[in-house]
Design an enzyme around this catalytic site. Sequence first.
Site, short mmCIF file in Angstrom:
data_model
loop_
_atom_site.label_atom_id
_atom_site.label_comp_id
_atom_site.label_asym_id
_atom_site.label_seq_id
_atom_site.Cartn_x
_atom_site.Cartn_y
_atom_site.Cartn_z
NE ARG A 104 -23.29 -40.26 10.67
CZ ARG A 104 -24.57 -40.25 11.04
NH1 ARG A 104 -25.53 -40.00 10.17
NH2 ARG A 104 -24.91 -40.47 12.30
CG HIS A 131 -24.28 -44.72 15.55
ND1 HIS A 131 -23.50 -43.60 15.70
CD2 HIS A 131 -25.54 -44.28 15.24
CE1 HIS A 131 -24.24 -42.53 15.50
NE2 HIS A 131 -25.48 -42.91 15.22
CD GLN A 134 -28.41 -43.17 18.71
OE1 GLN A 134 -28.30 -42.30 17.87
NE2 GLN A 134 -29.28 -43.07 19.71
CG ASP A 222 -31.46 -48.46 13.35
OD1 ASP A 222 -32.09 -47.43 13.04
OD2 ASP A 222 -30.25 -48.63 13.05
CB CYS A 263 -30.60 -44.64 16.93
SG CYS A 263 -30.69 -45.34 15.27
NE ARG A 291 -25.77 -39.47 19.27
CZ ARG A 291 -25.75 -39.60 17.94
NH1 ARG A 291 -26.83 -39.98 17.29
NH2 ARG A 291 -24.62 -39.40 17.25
N1 CP Z 1 -29.22 -41.31 15.21
C1 CP Z 1 -28.41 -40.67 14.35
O1 CP Z 1 -27.18 -40.88 14.30
O2 CP Z 1 -29.07 -39.78 13.57
P1 CP Z 1 -28.48 -38.93 12.37
O3 CP Z 1 -28.23 -39.87 11.21
O4 CP Z 1 -29.55 -37.91 12.07
O5 CP Z 1 -27.19 -38.29 12.79
N1 NVA Z 2 -28.51 -48.02 11.11
C1 NVA Z 2 -28.72 -46.67 10.66
C2 NVA Z 2 -28.51 -45.71 11.78
C3 NVA Z 2 -28.76 -44.29 11.43
C4 NVA Z 2 -28.49 -43.35 12.57
C5 NVA Z 2 -27.82 -46.35 9.49
O1 NVA Z 2 -26.64 -46.74 9.50
O2 NVA Z 2 -28.29 -45.72 8.53
#
Ligand code: CP
Ligand code: NVA
Length: 305
Positions: A104, A131, A134, A222, A263, A291
Amino acid sequence: MEYLSKNFINLHEFKKADLIEILSSGEKMKANRNSDRNFLNNKSYILLFDKPSTRTRISFELAITELGGSCIYLDMSTTQLGRGESIKDTAKVLSRYVDGIIIRNSNHQDLIEFSDHSSVPIINALTNESHPCQIMADLMTLKERFGTIDSLNIAWIGDGNNVANTWIQASTLFNFKLNMAIPNEYMPSRAILDIVKKKNSKINISQNIDDVIKDANCIITDTWFSMNDDKDEKSKKIQILNDYQVNSDLFAKAPVDAIFLHCLPAHRGQEVTDSIIDCERSFVYQQAENRLHVQKAILKHCVIN
Ligand code: CP
Ligand code: NVA
């Protein structure tokens, strides 16, 4: 099956058949949570994260453990990467220790550079650009609810962020209609829209929210503030996105069987109201559960024996 890549970085780089196979494998593992208990025996993984996570971290750690593997969570800031060690050296070293690295990362290009130097599969656990894990869970949720993905009409409402980008990438493979209501100021990545242009996907972006949701099977939003966003422009962004809140008035204009996806984490009262996220047409917890199952299938897909 011939795979294009053992990495899992961006959905549009896959063949549709690969993703369909991953989805059905995820469904089977959901139906029997005890299946494939030894699939990752003697395999180990690193989760290398530079941003917070609840769902992604836990679902990957559990997925690896339930498949018989082991994993180590590394907060990037506490590694030498955080003090300036090169991505190249880090990738070359870490990939000698483990069988896969789940990353990440704030900067998608850094993840690509990491994968260029890694000898083991790299899985994208969210970047500023996309992502994919997701959206695989979201596709699985839609398939469970509607029995199909291709014939759906999907509405995205709000920010043109990394999750929106990934829906656009998915639309290059599946035949669903993707109608997006996004203000001009917060459009999805130009590079991703250019890919779509070449691939003939059924995507429409406008500022006419009523038009976007009128035939929707599924309404998705989102957060308006992704982890990468510039916090200084918060009040301006709230003002611009104010009309894009998913609330009861908006939902009342959608077909009666339309469902809601998000998400998570949600900013309740901002991009979505409690009346929607908590209603029986909201599938957000099923999405979050999926997930785990779909990531088991992604791990299986990416494994090199
Ligand atoms: N949806 C998602 O990726 O959540 P987290 O940021 O908690 O991993
Ligand atoms: N768009 C959000 C998704 C989190 C899972 C972010 O990048 O923070």
